[in-house]
Design a protein around this motif. Structure first.
Motif, short mmCIF file in Angstrom:
data_model
loop_
_atom_site.label_atom_id
_atom_site.label_comp_id
_atom_site.label_asym_id
_atom_site.label_seq_id
_atom_site.Cartn_x
_atom_site.Cartn_y
_atom_site.Cartn_z
N VAL A 5 0.81 -1.24 0.11
CA VAL A 5 -0.08 0.07 0.11
C VAL A 5 0.81 1.15 -0.11
N LEU A 6 2.00 1.01 0.67
CA LEU A 6 3.13 2.28 0.67
C LEU A 6 3.90 2.34 -0.69
N VAL A 13 -5.81 5.74 -5.99
CA VAL A 13 -5.15 6.19 -4.89
C VAL A 13 -6.25 5.97 -3.71
N GLY A 14 -7.46 6.31 -4.07
CA GLY A 14 -8.71 6.64 -2.95
C GLY A 14 -8.97 4.97 -2.63
N ARG A 15 -8.96 4.19 -3.67
CA ARG A 15 -9.24 2.68 -3.36
C ARG A 15 -8.00 1.92 -2.71
N MET A 16 -6.77 2.67 -2.67
CA MET A 16 -5.65 1.89 -2.18
C MET A 16 -5.27 1.00 -2.99
N ASN A 17 -5.37 1.00 -4.22
CA ASN A 17 -4.93 0.04 -5.27
C ASN A 17 -3.52 0.55 -5.90
N VAL A 18 -2.48 0.76 -4.77
CA VAL A 18 -1.40 1.59 -5.00
C VAL A 18 -0.62 1.10 -6.38
N PRO A 35 0.36 12.07 -5.96
CA PRO A 35 -0.17 11.53 -4.75
C PRO A 35 0.57 10.51 -4.06
N MET A 36 1.32 9.85 -4.79
CA MET A 36 2.32 8.84 -4.29
C MET A 36 3.35 9.21 -3.18
N HIS A 92 3.74 8.86 5.32
CA HIS A 92 4.23 7.70 6.45
C HIS A 92 5.45 7.92 6.80
N LEU A 93 6.40 8.78 6.40
CA LEU A 93 7.61 9.03 7.15
C LEU A 93 7.53 10.28 7.77
N GLY A 94 6.36 10.65 8.07
CA GLY A 94 5.85 11.81 9.11
C GLY A 94 6.08 13.36 8.55
#
Lengths: 375, 305
Positions: free
Chosen positions: A152-153, A331-336, B156-157, B164-166
């Protein structure tokens, strides 16, 4: 350029030998070193062997460069094997990471050797950046899977590739909507109208003096902001995106073409006059060819602007297809992974577009000073 | 081209014609006239529709008057934008969320931070590329390729990973600006650092100058004009980056957020006034950089053209 000592290779050797002393992962609950798998250990030893060979021979020719490159690639498979078959648990698999840092130095050495040998061969010249790109992708893959970063990240390249495979139809539909319909039509129309207006304006010095100072002002204006207005005027489909691109690409083209048409010197113009050449003949045979470097400059700037314009405009409203739409919804649906797949497609399209323009430029402006062989 | 009338005493008309101010003013004026005409043309459909539904009598005069003062016009007349600008810039408290100054400040701060990051990154990359052949061969193609990736796609990414890294707030937006604006600086600096010709480099060699001497005393001064040319491009791009970065981050503050909100609620005048402010900001930033350029070049010995 002779390098006596070879610090990069020596650092690699030290780190690679050191990595044997540390665990590379867990097999069940026991820690194991590189010897967990004969293949992995062989690969590590092979990479060490090439480094030793390089240290002893100290040659800088192409075969040596290829051997070191091969050693790097072979060595790179060992961490992949370890991550595939063992549990790495992040930093606890210290051996892998020590080895990986060392491998970075070896890869650097390989690239340095290749680029020293690259002077005469086009393929090698292309191989150096390719190797660098592959190295970055490899690092991405090893780090994301070795530290088991949640997808996800940041998904690994492997997962992104799988997403591209699985969603090829959807990605193609997005590509068709965004690139073929919006970007290409907007790009052609914007650049074409900028070019034609430039030629018209060039005939009227009054307009030229009025437009050129404004042009530099316009270049400071963030024209992308026009996107919401265009979406209101032309609706959600590709027409509004094309309109944004037309406006964004028009001015760089106009200004660059005008500047290019002025690049012809007085001597060339006088020569054409002495040939009794008319306005159009001078334009086609002298002034436009002279303006080509400027025009291609504008086309290259515009190729990146066009992609940005299309994707920005899709944020303000779009039918349910298109790259910008895909990115914002997934992005909104977390399908990264799908988001990254779309980014990969966009990057590929952008690079190919730019590359084609660069190739055309080389073909058409081979005579220009910037392409002459340097010294 | 301007000396057509040489020999004859130039009349007032001719002086105006061959100057610069008059042509620029003429073009601006014609844009303004076109704008007013366009406002009437684009807004008339909806107005006529409205008149016919309300069965009011109308003639051209009323139509024009109404078209220039609609509540939510398709194309607002310039004076409506000016009124909105005066209202939101001067009429509101600067700290209020309705003040455009407040939003402009948010965008300006991420622009400047991104510009600073981009300048540093661009210069470091350029120095590396000029001095290390391997970097030149391996990195340069990827720097060009990086710009063909539409930044908004990655924005967005970047927000997700940095969040996440703050890192939240200003920094992600600044990083998106940086991504866009380091490129012209790298290209300009590489060109500038390589601009000393072989004669000058040989001269430095005869002085037995070390390579750091060559860098600080020859390459850096030679690159300053190139640096400023690319800084002017970069600061404008950095503003684009800051505005674009506000779109996918769901920001509620900043000029990009104003654009987004305006498009959601059909507030065209709000969109246009945000655009005007952004344009003035861009021009101001470029102007500021060129002031710095003039001052620096004068300090270095007046090489101004």
């Amino acid at each position: 350029m002779k390098i006596r000592s070879d610090p990069a290779t020596m650092i690699f050797l030290t780190l690679a030998l050191l990595s044997f002393a540390f665990p590379v992962g867990y097999d069940g609950s026991d820690t194991v070193s590189w010897w967990f798998d004969l293949a992995a250990a062989t690969f590590v030893i092979l990479s060490i062997a090439t480094a030793v060979f390089q240290l002893i021979s100290r040659r800088q020719d192409l075969p040596t460069a290829l051997v070191v490159t091969a050693g790097t690639v072979l060595g790179a498979t060992a961490p992949l094997l370890a991550i595939e078959y063992l549990e790495t648990r992040g930093f606890e698999a210290l051996g892998i990471w020590i080895y990986l840092v060392g491998l970075g130095f070896l890869a650097w050495r390989a690239m340095a050797l290749l680029s020293a040998a690259a002077n005469f061969s086009l393929i090698i010249t292309l191989a150096v950046p390719a190797l660098f790109g592959i190295w970055l992708l490899y690092l991405w893959q090893v780090l994301t899977s070795g530290f088991s970063i949640p997808s996800v990240l940041l998904p690994s390249p492997e997962q992104i590739g799988a997403a591209i495979n699985a969603n090829a139809d959807m990605l193609f539909a997005d590509f068709y909507q965004t690139v073929v319909k919006s970007v290409l039509s907007g790009f052609v129309f914007g650049c074409g109208s900028g070019f034609i207006v430039a030629i018209l304006v060039d005939r009227v010095p009054f307009l030229q003096r009025g437009l050129l100072p404004l042009g530099s002002l316009v270049s400071a204006v963030p024209i992308v902001g026009i996107a919401p207005i265009m979406v209101m005027w032309f609706g959600f489909d590709w027409e509004s995106k094309a309109a944004v691109i037309v406006i964004m690409t028009f001015f760089p083209m106009l200004i660059n073409t005008l500047a290019g048409l002025q690049a012809t010197g007085k001597i060339e113009k006088d020569l054409m006059r002495s040939y009794a050449a008319g306005y159009w003949q001078t334009l086609f045979f002298v002034r436009l060819p002279n303006a080509l470097p400027f025009i291609f400059n504008a086309l290259k700037i515009n190729s990146t602007l066009a992609m940005i314009g299309a994707i920005v405009a899709e944020f303000f409203g779009t039918p349910i297809v298109g790259m910008g739409f895909r990115i914002s919804t997934e992005v909104g649906r977390m399908n990264v992974d799908i988001v990254w797949a779309t980014i990969a497609v966009a990057a590929l399209v952008g690079s190919v577009f730019y590359g084609l323009l660069a190739v055309c430029e080389r073909r058409l402006t081979f005579w220009h000073a910037s392409y002459r062989q340097a010294r | 081209m301007t000396d057509i009338g040489a020999g004859i005493t130039p009349g007032l008309w001719h002086r105006l014609y061959s100057g610069k101010t008059f042509p620029v003013l003429t073009i601006l004026l014609s844009i303004l006239i076109l704008w007013y005409a366009g406002a009437v043309y684009m807004n008339s459909d909806r107005l006529i529709d409205q008149y016919e539904r309300n069965k009011t009598d109308w003639d051209m005069e009323i139509l024009i008057e109404d078209a220039w003062s609609m509540e939510r016009p398709i194309l607002p007349a310039p004076q409506q934008i000016v009124v909105e600008l005066i209202d939101t810039v001067l009429g509101k408290n600067i700290t209020s969320k309705r003040s455009l100054v407040f939003h402009a400040w948010i965008t300006l701060s991420s622009t400047l931070l991104g510009f600073a990051f981009g300048t540093i990154l661009g210069i470091i990359l350029a120095v590396g590329i000029v001095h290390v052949q391997t970097l030149d061969r391996s990195l340069m193609p990827w720097i060009i390729a990086s710009q063909t990736i539409p930044i908004l796609a990655i924005a967005p990414m970047i927000i997700v990973v940095l969040g996440h890294l703050g890192l939240t707030g200003l920094v992600p937006k600044a990083i998106i600006s940086m991504y866009l604006c380091f490129f012209p600086i790298t290209i300009g600096m590489v060109k500038g650092l390589r601009s000393p010709d072989i004669l000058q480099l040989d001269l430095m060699k005869t002085y037995s100058a070390s390579s750091s001497d060559v860098f600080w005393k020859l390459r850096i001064p030679a690159s300053i004009p190139f640096l400023f040319t690319s800084l002017k491009v970069a600061v404008a791009i950095s503003l684009v980056g800051a505005i674009v970065a506000e779109l996918p981050t769901g920001a509620i503050q900043g000029l990009g957020a104003r654009l987004l909100a305006g498009s959601y609620y059909g507030q065209t005048i709000q969109i246009w006034s945000a655009l005007v402010v952004a344009s003035f900001m861009g021009m101001f930033l470029v102007w500021a950089v060129s002031l710095a350029e003039k001052a620096t070049l004068r300090q270095m010995g007046g090489q101004t053209a």
